[in-house]
Design a protein around this motif. Structure first.
Motif, PDB file in Angstrom:
ATOM      1  N   GLU A  64      74.887  15.577  48.903  1.00 55.58           N
ATOM      2  CA  GLU A  64      74.444  14.396  48.152  1.00 55.58           C
ATOM      3  C   GLU A  64      75.756  13.686  47.525  1.00 55.58           C
ATOM      4  O   GLU A  64      75.803  12.615  46.805  1.00 55.58           O
ATOM      5  CB  GLU A  64      73.343  14.586  47.307  1.00 55.58           C
ATOM      6  N   ASN A  65      76.842  14.330  47.007  1.00 52.38           N
ATOM      7  CA  ASN A  65      77.723  13.770  46.321  1.00 52.38           C
ATOM      8  C   ASN A  65      78.413  12.561  46.980  1.00 52.38           C
ATOM      9  O   ASN A  65      78.817  11.811  46.355  1.00 52.38           O
ATOM     10  CB  ASN A  65      78.810  14.887  45.827  1.00 52.38           C
ATOM     11  N   ASN A  66      78.809  12.790  48.203  1.00 50.64           N
ATOM     12  CA  ASN A  66      79.402  11.780  48.922  1.00 50.64           C
ATOM     13  C   ASN A  66      78.479  10.534  49.102  1.00 50.64           C
ATOM     14  O   ASN A  66      78.949   9.448  48.978  1.00 50.64           O
ATOM     15  CB  ASN A  66      79.793  12.135  50.337  1.00 50.64           C
ATOM     16  N   THR A  67      77.163  10.718  49.312  1.00 55.73           N
ATOM     17  CA  THR A  67      76.103   9.564  49.567  1.00 55.73           C
ATOM     18  C   THR A  67      76.100   8.847  48.301  1.00 55.73           C
ATOM     19  O   THR A  67      76.227   7.893  48.236  1.00 55.73           O
ATOM     20  CB  THR A  67      74.664  10.120  50.015  1.00 55.73           C
ATOM     21  N   ILE A  68      76.093   9.787  47.137  1.00 58.64           N
ATOM     22  CA  ILE A  68      75.801   8.768  45.651  1.00 58.64           C
ATOM     23  C   ILE A  68      76.940   8.235  45.406  1.00 58.64           C
ATOM     24  O   ILE A  68      77.127   7.212  44.935  1.00 58.64           O
ATOM     25  CB  ILE A  68      75.450  10.214  44.643  1.00 58.64           C
ATOM     26  N   GLY A  69      78.201   8.972  45.664  1.00 58.41           N
ATOM     27  CA  GLY A  69      79.544   8.411  45.177  1.00 58.41           C
ATOM     28  C   GLY A  69      79.763   6.970  45.947  1.00 58.41           C
ATOM     29  O   GLY A  69      80.420   6.040  45.473  1.00 58.41           O
ATOM     30  N   PHE A  70      79.365   6.970  47.422  1.00 59.88           N
ATOM     31  CA  PHE A  70      79.329   5.672  48.092  1.00 59.88           C
ATOM     32  C   PHE A  70      78.726   4.478  47.339  1.00 59.88           C
ATOM     33  O   PHE A  70      79.015   3.404  47.318  1.00 59.88           O
ATOM     34  CB  PHE A  70      79.006   6.064  49.533  1.00 59.88           C
ATOM     35  N   HIS A  71      77.275   5.135  47.286  1.00 55.81           N
ATOM     36  CA  HIS A  71      76.515   3.906  46.411  1.00 55.81           C
ATOM     37  C   HIS A  71      76.946   3.544  45.167  1.00 55.81           C
ATOM     38  O   HIS A  71      77.074   2.229  44.825  1.00 55.81           O
ATOM     39  CB  HIS A  71      75.054   4.431  46.356  1.00 55.81           C
ATOM     40  N   ILE A  72      77.385   4.496  44.138  1.00 54.35           N
ATOM     41  CA  ILE A  72      77.877   4.089  43.106  1.00 54.35           C
ATOM     42  C   ILE A  72      79.180   2.987  43.149  1.00 54.35           C
ATOM     43  O   ILE A  72      79.344   2.103  42.505  1.00 54.35           O
ATOM     44  CB  ILE A  72      78.352   5.401  42.224  1.00 54.35           C
ATOM     45  N   GLU A 117      81.435  -2.249  42.318  1.00 52.43           N
ATOM     46  CA  GLU A 117      81.943  -3.643  42.748  1.00 52.43           C
ATOM     47  C   GLU A 117      80.958  -4.717  42.372  1.00 52.43           C
ATOM     48  O   GLU A 117      81.553  -5.653  41.977  1.00 52.43           O
ATOM     49  CB  GLU A 117      82.107  -3.502  44.344  1.00 52.43           C
ATOM     50  N   LYS A 118      79.681  -4.516  42.826  1.00 57.53           N
ATOM     51  CA  LYS A 118      78.744  -5.752  42.827  1.00 57.53           C
ATOM     52  C   LYS A 118      78.752  -6.044  41.033  1.00 57.53           C
ATOM     53  O   LYS A 118      78.540  -7.183  40.853  1.00 57.53           O
ATOM     54  CB  LYS A 118      77.318  -5.539  43.204  1.00 57.53           C
ATOM     55  N   LEU A 119      78.316  -5.162  40.282  1.00 53.19           N
ATOM     56  CA  LEU A 119      78.242  -5.237  38.856  1.00 53.19           C
ATOM     57  C   LEU A 119      79.498  -5.947  38.256  1.00 53.19           C
ATOM     58  O   LEU A 119      79.444  -7.028  37.661  1.00 53.19           O
ATOM     59  CB  LEU A 119      77.968  -4.091  38.018  1.00 53.19           C
ATOM     60  N   TYR A 120      80.769  -5.607  38.642  1.00 51.12           N
ATOM     61  CA  TYR A 120      81.772  -5.850  38.018  1.00 51.12           C
ATOM     62  C   TYR A 120      82.227  -7.266  38.404  1.00 51.12           C
ATOM     63  O   TYR A 120      82.852  -8.357  37.533  1.00 51.12           O
ATOM     64  CB  TYR A 120      82.941  -4.892  38.096  1.00 51.12           C
TER      65      TYR A 120
END
Length: 69
Positions: free
Chosen positions: A28-36, A41-44
């Motif tokens: 899950e670390n890679n999956t979550i990291g990808f989405h974060i 990017e979108k928020l900033y």
């Protein structure tokens, strides 16, 4: 989920189980990291001077930190 728990570190397992409704398998670390990364990017891009940021807590999870005046 991060906004509802601002200032609190959420573990990878907490995030994964809450968002995907499944138990963690160890990948899950890679999956979550990808989405974060995409979320940052979108928020900033939408608000580059935002008074918040998503902080990585190494090998633990993520935290939404808010700079309050």
């Amino acid at each position: 989920m991060l906004a509802a728990n601002k200032g609190r570190v959420l573990t990878y397992a907490q995030i994964y189980e809450q968002i995907w409704g499944d138990f963690t398998t160890g990948n899950e670390n890679n999956t979550i990291g990808f989405h974060i990364c995409n979320l940052r990017e979108k928020l900033y891009r939408a608000n580059p001077d935002a008074p918040f940021y998503i902080r990585s807590v190494r090998e633990v999870g993520y935290c939404l930190d808010v700079d309050e005046p």
